[in-house]
Design an enzyme around this catalytic site. Structure first.
Site, PDB file in Angstrom:
ATOM      1  N   ARG A  35       0.836  -1.202   0.000  1.00 60.37           N
ATOM      2  CA  ARG A  35       0.000   0.000   0.000  1.00 60.37           C
ATOM      3  C   ARG A  35       0.869   1.249   0.000  1.00 60.37           C
ATOM      4  NH1 ARG A  35      -5.356  -1.301   0.683  1.00 60.37           N
ATOM      5  NH2 ARG A  35      -5.730  -3.341   1.639  1.00 60.37           N
ATOM      6  N   ASP A  36       0.449   2.232  -0.813  1.00 59.65           N
ATOM      7  CA  ASP A  36       1.128   3.523  -0.836  1.00 59.65           C
ATOM      8  C   ASP A  36       0.965   4.180   0.535  1.00 59.65           C
ATOM      9  OD1 ASP A  36       1.940   5.648  -3.390  1.00 59.65           O
ATOM     10  OD2 ASP A  36       1.562   6.488  -1.398  1.00 59.65           O
ATOM     11  N   ASN A  90       4.268   6.957 -13.377  1.00 57.81           N
ATOM     12  CA  ASN A  90       4.946   8.236 -13.555  1.00 57.81           C
ATOM     13  C   ASN A  90       6.375   7.923 -13.999  1.00 57.81           C
ATOM     14  OD1 ASN A  90       2.698   9.670 -12.695  1.00 57.81           O
ATOM     15  ND2 ASN A  90       3.296   9.520 -10.540  1.00 57.81           N
ATOM     16  N   VAL A  99      10.255   8.306  -6.924  1.00 62.33           N
ATOM     17  CA  VAL A  99      11.029   7.127  -6.524  1.00 62.33           C
ATOM     18  C   VAL A  99      11.472   6.441  -7.810  1.00 62.33           C
ATOM     19  CG1 VAL A  99      11.037   4.928  -5.301  1.00 62.33           C
ATOM     20  CG2 VAL A  99       9.735   6.859  -4.370  1.00 62.33           C
ATOM     21  N   HIS A 103       7.589   1.436 -10.701  1.00 65.22           N
ATOM     22  CA  HIS A 103       6.414   1.059  -9.904  1.00 65.22           C
ATOM     23  C   HIS A 103       5.149   1.471 -10.632  1.00 65.22           C
ATOM     24  CE1 HIS A 103       7.636   5.104  -8.648  1.00 65.22           C
ATOM     25  NE2 HIS A 103       6.360   5.369  -8.454  1.00 65.22           N
ATOM     26  N   HIS A 105       1.266   2.461  -9.964  1.00 57.02           N
ATOM     27  CA  HIS A 105       0.226   2.826  -9.003  1.00 57.02           C
ATOM     28  C   HIS A 105      -1.056   2.115  -9.435  1.00 57.02           C
ATOM     29  CE1 HIS A 105       2.208   6.517  -7.209  1.00 57.02           C
ATOM     30  NE2 HIS A 105       2.865   6.466  -8.353  1.00 57.02           N
TER      31      HIS A 105
HETATM   32  P1  AMP Z   1       5.926   8.453  -7.802  1.00 55.65           P
HETATM   33  O1  AMP Z   1       5.693   9.903  -7.398  1.00 55.65           O
HETATM   34  O2  AMP Z   1       5.148   8.021  -8.996  1.00 55.65           O
HETATM   35  O3  AMP Z   1       7.407   8.152  -7.920  1.00 55.65           O
HETATM   36  O4  AMP Z   1       5.343   7.594  -6.622  1.00 55.65           O
HETATM   37  C1  AMP Z   1       6.052   7.268  -5.474  1.00 55.65           C
HETATM   38  C2  AMP Z   1       5.028   6.860  -4.465  1.00 55.65           C
HETATM   39  O5  AMP Z   1       5.702   6.138  -3.451  1.00 55.65           O
HETATM   40  C3  AMP Z   1       4.292   8.013  -3.783  1.00 55.65           C
HETATM   41  O6  AMP Z   1       2.889   7.881  -4.018  1.00 55.65           O
HETATM   42  C4  AMP Z   1       4.644   7.851  -2.305  1.00 55.65           C
HETATM   43  O7  AMP Z   1       3.547   8.134  -1.458  1.00 55.65           O
HETATM   44  C5  AMP Z   1       5.042   6.384  -2.240  1.00 55.65           C
HETATM   45  N1  AMP Z   1       5.984   6.030  -1.197  1.00 55.65           N
HETATM   46  C6  AMP Z   1       7.179   6.615  -0.934  1.00 55.65           C
HETATM   47  N2  AMP Z   1       7.802   5.988   0.088  1.00 55.65           N
HETATM   48  C7  AMP Z   1       6.978   4.961   0.455  1.00 55.65           C
HETATM   49  C8  AMP Z   1       7.045   3.941   1.450  1.00 55.65           C
HETATM   50  N3  AMP Z   1       8.110   3.830   2.277  1.00 55.65           N
HETATM   51  N4  AMP Z   1       6.019   3.062   1.559  1.00 55.65           N
HETATM   52  C9  AMP Z   1       4.952   3.158   0.739  1.00 55.65           C
HETATM   53  N5  AMP Z   1       4.832   4.089  -0.226  1.00 55.65           N
HETATM   54  C10 AMP Z   1       5.819   4.985  -0.362  1.00 55.65           C
END
Ligand code: AMP
Ligand code: ZN
Length: 117
Positions: A35-36, A90, A99, A103, A105
Protein backbone atom coordinates in the site's frame (compact mmCIF):
# COMPACT_ATOMS: atom_id res chain seq x y z
CA UNK A 1 18.85 -6.84 -4.75
CA UNK A 2 19.51 -3.43 -3.23
CA UNK A 3 20.79 -0.61 -5.36
CA UNK A 4 21.81 2.88 -4.40
CA UNK A 5 20.24 5.95 -5.96
CA UNK A 6 23.06 8.46 -5.65
CA UNK A 7 24.03 8.33 -1.97
CA UNK A 8 20.57 7.21 -0.87
CA UNK A 9 19.58 3.55 -0.64
CA UNK A 10 16.60 2.85 -2.88
CA UNK A 11 13.51 2.85 -0.67
CA UNK A 12 11.64 0.28 -2.76
CA UNK A 13 14.63 -2.08 -2.81
CA UNK A 14 14.64 -1.81 0.97
CA UNK A 15 10.94 -2.71 1.09
CA UNK A 16 11.51 -5.64 -1.30
CA UNK A 17 14.36 -6.83 0.92
CA UNK A 18 12.24 -6.45 4.08
CA UNK A 19 14.61 -3.86 5.52
CA UNK A 20 11.85 -1.31 6.10
CA UNK A 21 8.22 -2.04 6.86
CA UNK A 22 5.42 -1.81 4.32
CA UNK A 23 1.84 -3.04 4.14
CA UNK A 24 2.59 -5.82 1.65
CA UNK A 25 -0.51 -7.26 -0.06
CA UNK A 26 1.23 -9.55 -2.58
CA UNK A 27 4.70 -10.99 -2.97
CA UNK A 28 6.09 -13.53 -5.44
CA UNK A 29 9.34 -14.29 -7.25
CA UNK A 30 8.88 -11.38 -9.66
CA UNK A 31 6.98 -8.56 -7.98
CA UNK A 32 5.98 -7.11 -4.62
CA UNK A 33 2.81 -5.07 -4.04
CA UNK A 34 2.31 -2.82 -1.02
CA UNK A 35 0.00 0.00 0.00
CA UNK A 36 1.13 3.52 -0.84
CA UNK A 37 2.01 5.39 2.37
CA UNK A 38 0.08 8.46 1.12
CA UNK A 39 -3.01 6.90 -0.45
CA UNK A 40 -4.89 8.98 -3.03
CA UNK A 41 -7.83 6.56 -3.40
CA UNK A 42 -9.61 3.91 -1.36
CA UNK A 43 -7.24 1.34 -2.84
CA UNK A 44 -3.80 2.72 -3.70
CA UNK A 45 -1.23 -0.02 -4.06
CA UNK A 46 2.22 0.11 -5.64
CA UNK A 47 3.42 -2.90 -7.63
CA UNK A 48 7.19 -3.06 -8.08
CA UNK A 49 9.53 -5.55 -9.72
CA UNK A 50 11.88 -7.19 -7.22
CA UNK A 51 14.77 -6.27 -9.47
CA UNK A 52 15.83 -2.66 -9.38
CA UNK A 53 15.15 -0.86 -12.65
CA UNK A 54 14.63 2.87 -12.94
CA UNK A 55 11.28 3.11 -14.65
CA UNK A 56 8.72 1.24 -16.72
CA UNK A 57 10.59 1.79 -19.98
CA UNK A 58 13.30 -0.57 -18.66
CA UNK A 59 10.69 -3.34 -18.55
CA UNK A 60 10.36 -3.30 -22.33
CA UNK A 61 13.36 -5.63 -22.28
CA UNK A 62 11.53 -8.04 -19.97
CA UNK A 63 7.94 -8.39 -21.22
CA UNK A 64 7.25 -11.33 -18.90
CA UNK A 65 8.06 -9.15 -15.91
CA UNK A 66 5.89 -6.34 -17.26
CA UNK A 67 3.07 -8.86 -17.69
CA UNK A 68 3.55 -10.09 -14.11
CA UNK A 69 3.24 -6.54 -12.88
CA UNK A 70 0.01 -5.92 -14.81
CA UNK A 71 -1.39 -9.31 -13.72
CA UNK A 72 -0.71 -8.45 -10.10
CA UNK A 73 -2.39 -5.06 -10.52
CA UNK A 74 -5.53 -6.80 -11.75
CA UNK A 75 -5.46 -9.26 -8.86
CA UNK A 76 -5.10 -6.43 -6.35
CA UNK A 77 -8.11 -4.66 -7.89
CA UNK A 78 -10.11 -7.91 -7.70
CA UNK A 79 -9.05 -8.61 -4.12
CA UNK A 80 -9.57 -5.13 -2.67
CA UNK A 81 -12.14 -3.47 -4.94
CA UNK A 82 -14.58 -4.44 -7.69
CA UNK A 83 -11.90 -5.31 -10.23
CA UNK A 84 -11.91 -1.95 -12.02
CA UNK A 85 -8.68 0.01 -11.70
CA UNK A 86 -6.35 2.63 -13.08
CA UNK A 87 -2.69 1.86 -13.64
CA UNK A 88 -0.30 4.84 -13.54
CA UNK A 89 3.44 4.84 -14.24
CA UNK A 90 4.95 8.24 -13.55
CA UNK A 91 8.07 8.16 -15.70
CA UNK A 92 10.73 10.81 -15.17
CA UNK A 93 10.89 13.67 -12.70
CA UNK A 94 9.08 15.98 -15.11
CA UNK A 95 6.11 13.61 -15.03
CA UNK A 96 6.06 13.41 -11.24
CA UNK A 97 8.23 10.34 -10.60
CA UNK A 98 9.82 10.69 -7.17
CA UNK A 99 11.03 7.13 -6.52
CA UNK A 100 13.33 5.85 -9.26
CA UNK A 101 12.54 2.17 -8.90
CA UNK A 102 9.87 1.25 -11.44
CA UNK A 103 6.41 1.06 -9.90
CA UNK A 104 2.82 0.93 -11.00
CA UNK A 105 0.23 2.83 -9.00
CA UNK A 106 -2.94 0.70 -8.78
CA UNK A 107 -5.89 2.99 -8.04
CA UNK A 108 -9.25 1.39 -7.37
CA UNK A 109 -12.40 1.82 -5.34
CA UNK A 110 -13.76 5.14 -4.12
CA UNK A 111 -11.88 8.16 -5.49
CA UNK A 112 -9.85 6.23 -8.05
CA UNK A 113 -11.41 7.87 -11.09
CA UNK A 114 -10.76 11.43 -9.91
CA UNK A 115 -7.27 11.22 -8.48
CA UNK A 116 -4.35 13.07 -10.05
CA UNK A 117 -0.85 11.79 -9.39
P1 AMP B 1 5.93 8.45 -7.80
O1 AMP B 1 5.69 9.90 -7.40
O2 AMP B 1 5.15 8.02 -9.00
O3 AMP B 1 7.41 8.15 -7.92
O4 AMP B 1 5.34 7.59 -6.62
C1 AMP B 1 6.05 7.27 -5.47
C2 AMP B 1 5.03 6.86 -4.46
O5 AMP B 1 5.70 6.14 -3.45
C3 AMP B 1 4.29 8.01 -3.78
O6 AMP B 1 2.89 7.88 -4.02
C4 AMP B 1 4.64 7.85 -2.30
O7 AMP B 1 3.55 8.13 -1.46
C5 AMP B 1 5.04 6.38 -2.24
N1 AMP B 1 5.98 6.03 -1.20
C6 AMP B 1 7.18 6.62 -0.93
N2 AMP B 1 7.80 5.99 0.09
C7 AMP B 1 6.98 4.96 0.46
C8 AMP B 1 7.04 3.94 1.45
N3 AMP B 1 8.11 3.83 2.28
N4 AMP B 1 6.02 3.06 1.56
C9 AMP B 1 4.95 3.16 0.74
N5 AMP B 1 4.83 4.09 -0.23
C10 AMP B 1 5.82 4.99 -0.36
ZN1 ZN C 1 15.30 -0.12 -6.08
Amino acid sequence: MSEATGDQPCVFCRIVDGEIPADVVHSDDDVVAFRDSSPKAEVHVLVVPRAHVTDVTDLVDDPALLAALVRTAGEVAEDFADGDFRLVFNTGAGAGQTVFHAHAHVLAGRGAAAVGL
